[in-house]
Design an enzyme around this catalytic site. Structure first.
Site, PDB file in Angstrom:
ATOM      1  N   ILE A 145       0.866  -1.166   0.000  1.00 42.65           N
ATOM      2  CA  ILE A 145       0.000   0.000   0.000  1.00 42.65           C
ATOM      3  C   ILE A 145       0.909   1.225   0.000  1.00 42.65           C
ATOM      4  O   ILE A 145       2.061   1.158   0.428  1.00 42.65           O
ATOM      5  CB  ILE A 145      -0.982   0.033   1.192  1.00 42.65           C
ATOM      6  CG1 ILE A 145      -0.248  -0.003   2.532  1.00 42.65           C
ATOM      7  CG2 ILE A 145      -1.970  -1.119   1.114  1.00 42.65           C
ATOM      8  CD1 ILE A 145      -1.178   0.099   3.735  1.00 42.65           C
ATOM      9  N   ASP A 146       0.403   2.334  -0.515  1.00 42.90           N
ATOM     10  CA  ASP A 146       1.224   3.527  -0.677  1.00 42.90           C
ATOM     11  C   ASP A 146       1.716   4.079   0.662  1.00 42.90           C
ATOM     12  O   ASP A 146       1.115   3.837   1.712  1.00 42.90           O
ATOM     13  CB  ASP A 146       0.427   4.622  -1.391  1.00 42.90           C
ATOM     14  CG  ASP A 146      -0.016   4.206  -2.778  1.00 42.90           C
ATOM     15  OD1 ASP A 146       0.679   3.369  -3.388  1.00 42.90           O
ATOM     16  OD2 ASP A 146      -1.049   4.715  -3.248  1.00 42.90           O
ATOM     17  N   LYS A 147       2.773   4.842   0.601  1.00 37.76           N
ATOM     18  CA  LYS A 147       3.337   5.479   1.792  1.00 37.76           C
ATOM     19  C   LYS A 147       2.279   6.246   2.571  1.00 37.76           C
ATOM     20  O   LYS A 147       2.177   6.122   3.793  1.00 37.76           O
ATOM     21  CB  LYS A 147       4.468   6.436   1.376  1.00 37.76           C
ATOM     22  CG  LYS A 147       4.996   7.288   2.519  1.00 37.76           C
ATOM     23  CD  LYS A 147       6.016   8.307   2.027  1.00 37.76           C
ATOM     24  CE  LYS A 147       6.461   9.218   3.160  1.00 37.76           C
ATOM     25  NZ  LYS A 147       7.410  10.266   2.692  1.00 37.76           N
ATOM     26  N   ARG A 245      -6.800   5.570  -6.210  1.00 34.33           N
ATOM     27  CA  ARG A 245      -6.550   6.997  -6.408  1.00 34.33           C
ATOM     28  C   ARG A 245      -6.768   7.406  -7.862  1.00 34.33           C
ATOM     29  O   ARG A 245      -7.395   8.427  -8.154  1.00 34.33           O
ATOM     30  CB  ARG A 245      -5.126   7.324  -5.955  1.00 34.33           C
ATOM     31  CG  ARG A 245      -4.878   7.023  -4.483  1.00 34.33           C
ATOM     32  CD  ARG A 245      -3.392   6.991  -4.157  1.00 34.33           C
ATOM     33  NE  ARG A 245      -2.782   8.296  -4.355  1.00 34.33           N
ATOM     34  CZ  ARG A 245      -1.462   8.505  -4.290  1.00 34.33           C
ATOM     35  NH1 ARG A 245      -0.647   7.488  -4.069  1.00 34.33           N
ATOM     36  NH2 ARG A 245      -0.977   9.714  -4.467  1.00 34.33           N
TER      37      ARG A 245
END
Length: 313
Positions: A145-147, A245
């Protein structure tokens, strides 16, 4: 003397028939390796790319689901994961799998620009041994998962677990549900966004909904509507980079706080308002179903409360 960083990549169902060099270039770029297709072709020709367990390959080879390719990425210096004493919320841990509830702002694994201070560095510091199959910079990493996304992410501790979990991801049987705050009052109460995603031709650091991309499917349910925002539950069928996103930005409802795909003026949150809330999978060895749920992080909950009360519009 030059050394190499070894990484292993698994072919998914949607990649069937694609050329090896094109597919591999995209995956390396997703892992923050600044690489061109011509360089990958040279690596293949020089034997740095091999199929497991068959051996040598050609750049033009068509790939098939279930195949695995090992890549020896040339590096100037040997890569070593340095233990970092970072607090982690470990919500599940056994012989095969470890799952953490990642806070917003923490990177999952080392890569270009962030060799330390990641979840992997923290797990190593806690003495947790991960499968080497993901590669030296991504040991045990089966998904990310993204930062600036919070929530549940799992890691394989054994080879058996790595193969089993990556196969479940490839077959789209892992249950991954997210909670998001998006701009605008959504008109549909539920629906499916089915748009291919690939590298943005105008900015290679970004992803975009593009006809030349790979199939990406996000199912959504609107939980609550506010004056200018909506609280949405999303379920991933596929797992493309930045999928939620990109998808919501493409339909005119970008995520609140998203500095890359969102709007300049948004809600006060550090990073996008996106939380990996639910994770379900079949255990690699017991074959029992594991289903985990993470509470809504405080920063997102505060936004929801303020939106409900009308403090934020």
């Amino acid at each position: 003397m030059r050394s190499a960083v070894r990484a292993v990549y698994l072919v998914g169902l949607e990649d069937s028939g694609e050329r090896l060099d094109k597919w591999l270039t995209e995956h390396l770029q997703d892992d923050d390796v600044d690489i061109s297709r011509s360089v990958v072709q040279k690596w293949v020709k020089s034997g740095l790319v091999t199929r497991i367990p068959a051996g040598n390959v050609k750049a033009s080879d068509p790939i098939e689901p279930g195949q695995q390719y090992a890549v020896e990425v040339p590096a100037d210096d040997p890569f070593t994961i340095v233990p970092d004493d970072i607090p982690l919320d470990i919500v599940y841990d056994d012989h095969d799998v470890v799952v953490i509830d990642k806070p917003r702002g923490l990177v999952v694994h080392p890569g270009a620009g962030h060799p330390r201070g990641t979840v992997i560095n923290a797990l190593v510091a806690k003495g947790i041994t991960l499968s080497s199959l993901g590669g030296e910079m991504r040991p045990g990493v089966v998904h990310r998962i993204d930062k600036d996304t919070s929530g549940l992410v799992m890691f394989a501790k054994t080879e058996v677990a790595y193969y089993a979990l990556t196969e479940q991801l490839r077959d789209h049987t892992v249950d991954r549900q997210y909670l998001a705050i998006v701009h605008g009052r959504m008109t549909h109460q539920s629906g499916t966004i089915d748009m291919p995603i690939g590298r943005d031709p105008q900015d290679r650091q970004k992803m975009a909904a593009t006809d030349n991309g790979k199939r990406a499917v996000t199912h959504f349910q609107v939980l609550e509507k506010f004056e200018r925002y909506s609280l949405v539950e999303c379920r991933l069928e596929t797992g493309r980079t930045h999928q939620i996103r990109v998808h919501f930005a493409a339909i005119g409802h970008p995520l609140a706080g998203d500095q890359v795909y969102g709007r300049r003026h948004s809600l006060p949150i550090e990073g996008q308002a996106l939380h990996a809330q639910t994770l379900g999978f079949v255990h690699p060895t017991t074959r029992e179903e594991v289903r985990l749920k993470s509470p809504v992080p405080e920063d997102m909950q505060q936004l929801v409360d303020k939106l409900r009360s009308g403090v934020l519009c």
